[in-house]
Design an enzyme around this catalytic site. Structure first.
Site, mmCIF file in Angstrom:
data_model
loop_
_atom_site.group_PDB
_atom_site.id
_atom_site.type_symbol
_atom_site.label_atom_id
_atom_site.label_comp_id
_atom_site.label_asym_id
_atom_site.label_seq_id
_atom_site.Cartn_x
_atom_site.Cartn_y
_atom_site.Cartn_z
ATOM 1 N N SER A 193 -0.887 2.855 6.224
ATOM 2 C CA SER A 193 -1.048 3.375 7.590
ATOM 3 C C SER A 193 0.258 3.478 8.362
ATOM 4 O O SER A 193 0.324 4.193 9.366
ATOM 5 C CB SER A 193 -2.047 2.524 8.372
ATOM 6 N N VAL A 194 1.285 2.765 7.948
ATOM 7 C CA VAL A 194 2.588 2.870 8.627
ATOM 8 C C VAL A 194 3.631 3.335 7.604
ATOM 9 O O VAL A 194 3.889 2.632 6.611
ATOM 10 C CB VAL A 194 3.017 1.519 9.241
ATOM 11 N N ASN B 227 0.856 -1.186 0.000
ATOM 12 C CA ASN B 227 0.000 0.000 0.000
ATOM 13 C C ASN B 227 0.893 1.237 0.000
ATOM 14 O O ASN B 227 1.770 1.377 0.859
ATOM 15 C CB ASN B 227 -0.901 0.002 1.238
ATOM 16 N N HIS C 204 6.687 -1.763 3.606
ATOM 17 C CA HIS C 204 6.467 -3.158 4.015
ATOM 18 C C HIS C 204 5.649 -3.865 2.952
ATOM 19 O O HIS C 204 4.790 -3.267 2.310
ATOM 20 C CB HIS C 204 5.782 -3.246 5.377
ATOM 21 N N ILE C 205 5.913 -5.147 2.814
ATOM 22 C CA ILE C 205 5.169 -5.993 1.886
ATOM 23 C C ILE C 205 4.240 -6.876 2.709
ATOM 24 O O ILE C 205 4.685 -7.578 3.620
ATOM 25 C CB ILE C 205 6.135 -6.895 1.081
ATOM 26 N N HIS C 206 2.945 -6.853 2.384
ATOM 27 C CA HIS C 206 2.006 -7.791 2.992
ATOM 28 C C HIS C 206 2.073 -9.092 2.210
ATOM 29 O O HIS C 206 1.986 -9.083 0.968
ATOM 30 C CB HIS C 206 0.564 -7.279 2.881
HETATM 31 P P1 5GP Z 1 -0.466 -0.607 5.769
HETATM 32 O O1 5GP Z 1 -1.902 -0.228 6.005
HETATM 33 O O2 5GP Z 1 0.473 0.525 6.130
HETATM 34 O O3 5GP Z 1 -0.200 -1.170 4.405
HETATM 35 O O4 5GP Z 1 -0.177 -1.838 6.743
HETATM 36 C C1 5GP Z 1 0.204 -1.693 8.063
HETATM 37 C C2 5GP Z 1 -0.042 -3.024 8.718
HETATM 38 O O5 5GP Z 1 0.649 -3.058 9.956
HETATM 39 C C3 5GP Z 1 -1.517 -3.313 9.042
HETATM 40 O O6 5GP Z 1 -1.928 -4.521 8.401
HETATM 41 C C4 5GP Z 1 -1.530 -3.430 10.561
HETATM 42 O O7 5GP Z 1 -2.425 -4.416 11.021
HETATM 43 C C5 5GP Z 1 -0.098 -3.749 10.896
HETATM 44 N N1 5GP Z 1 0.334 -3.256 12.193
HETATM 45 C C6 5GP Z 1 0.093 -2.017 12.718
HETATM 46 N N2 5GP Z 1 0.646 -1.906 13.939
HETATM 47 C C7 5GP Z 1 1.265 -3.093 14.196
HETATM 48 C C8 5GP Z 1 2.017 -3.568 15.310
HETATM 49 O O8 5GP Z 1 2.241 -2.900 16.310
HETATM 50 N N3 5GP Z 1 2.478 -4.843 15.223
HETATM 51 C C9 5GP Z 1 2.266 -5.630 14.112
HETATM 52 N N4 5GP Z 1 2.785 -6.871 14.128
HETATM 53 N N5 5GP Z 1 1.558 -5.203 13.046
HETATM 54 C C10 5GP Z 1 1.063 -3.949 13.085
#
Ligand code: 5GP
Length: 114
Positions: free
Chosen positions: A95-96, A87, A100-102
């Site tokens: 959101s972060v 994302n 990162h790759i999901h």
């Molecule tokens: P984004 O929305 O940025 O692509 O994905 C961020 C991901 O990080 C989300 O799927 C969320 O659940 C995960 N995430 C957020 N905070 C934490 C955390 O403190 N620990 C872990 N293991 N995952 C997190």
């Protein structure tokens, strides 16, 4: 000083996480809020904000992240396939702000995703 992201704190062992793999360039952790039976995040130790901010000098690292993801899928025996998602930005619900790759697997998925 810019404050550290959650992922940087996990990399620096300032926050707990289930770390499933680590090498000199990245970690793989379980997502805290999984959307499928398998949902992990492949995170580079280098704090690139998002894929949009990556440069040509990051080409090898980006390739390494993908190879780590597929090696993880192989080790986990994900024979029915997996999905890889990055994302980038507001519309994509990033959101972060630490690249990162999901890697998502373990159930049949839908397409298109939006
Ligand atoms: P984004 O929305 O940025 O692509 O994905 C961020 C991901 O990080 C989300 O799927 C969320 O659940 C995960 N995430 C957020 N905070 C934490 C955390 O403190 N620990 C872990 N293991 N995952 C997190």
């Amino acid at each position: 000083m810019v404050s550290k992201t959650i992922f940087q704190k996990i990399i620096d062992r300032e926050l707990p996480a289930e770390i499933l793999f680590e090498d000199e360039q990245c970690i793989i952790i379980k997502d805290i809020n999984p959307v499928a039976p398998v949902h992990v995040l492949v995170i580079p130790k280098k704090p690139i904000l998002r894929v949009e901010e990556a440069s040509t000098e990051d080409a090898k690292l980006l390739g390494h992240l993908l190879l780590c993801a597929k090696n993880f899928a192989k080790r986990e025996g994900l024979k029915n396939g997996f999905r890889i998602v990055i994302n980038n930005g507001k519309d994509a619900l990033e959101s972060v702000p630490h690249l990162h790759i999901h890697l998502i697997a373990g159930k049949p998925m839908q397409w298109p995703p939006c």
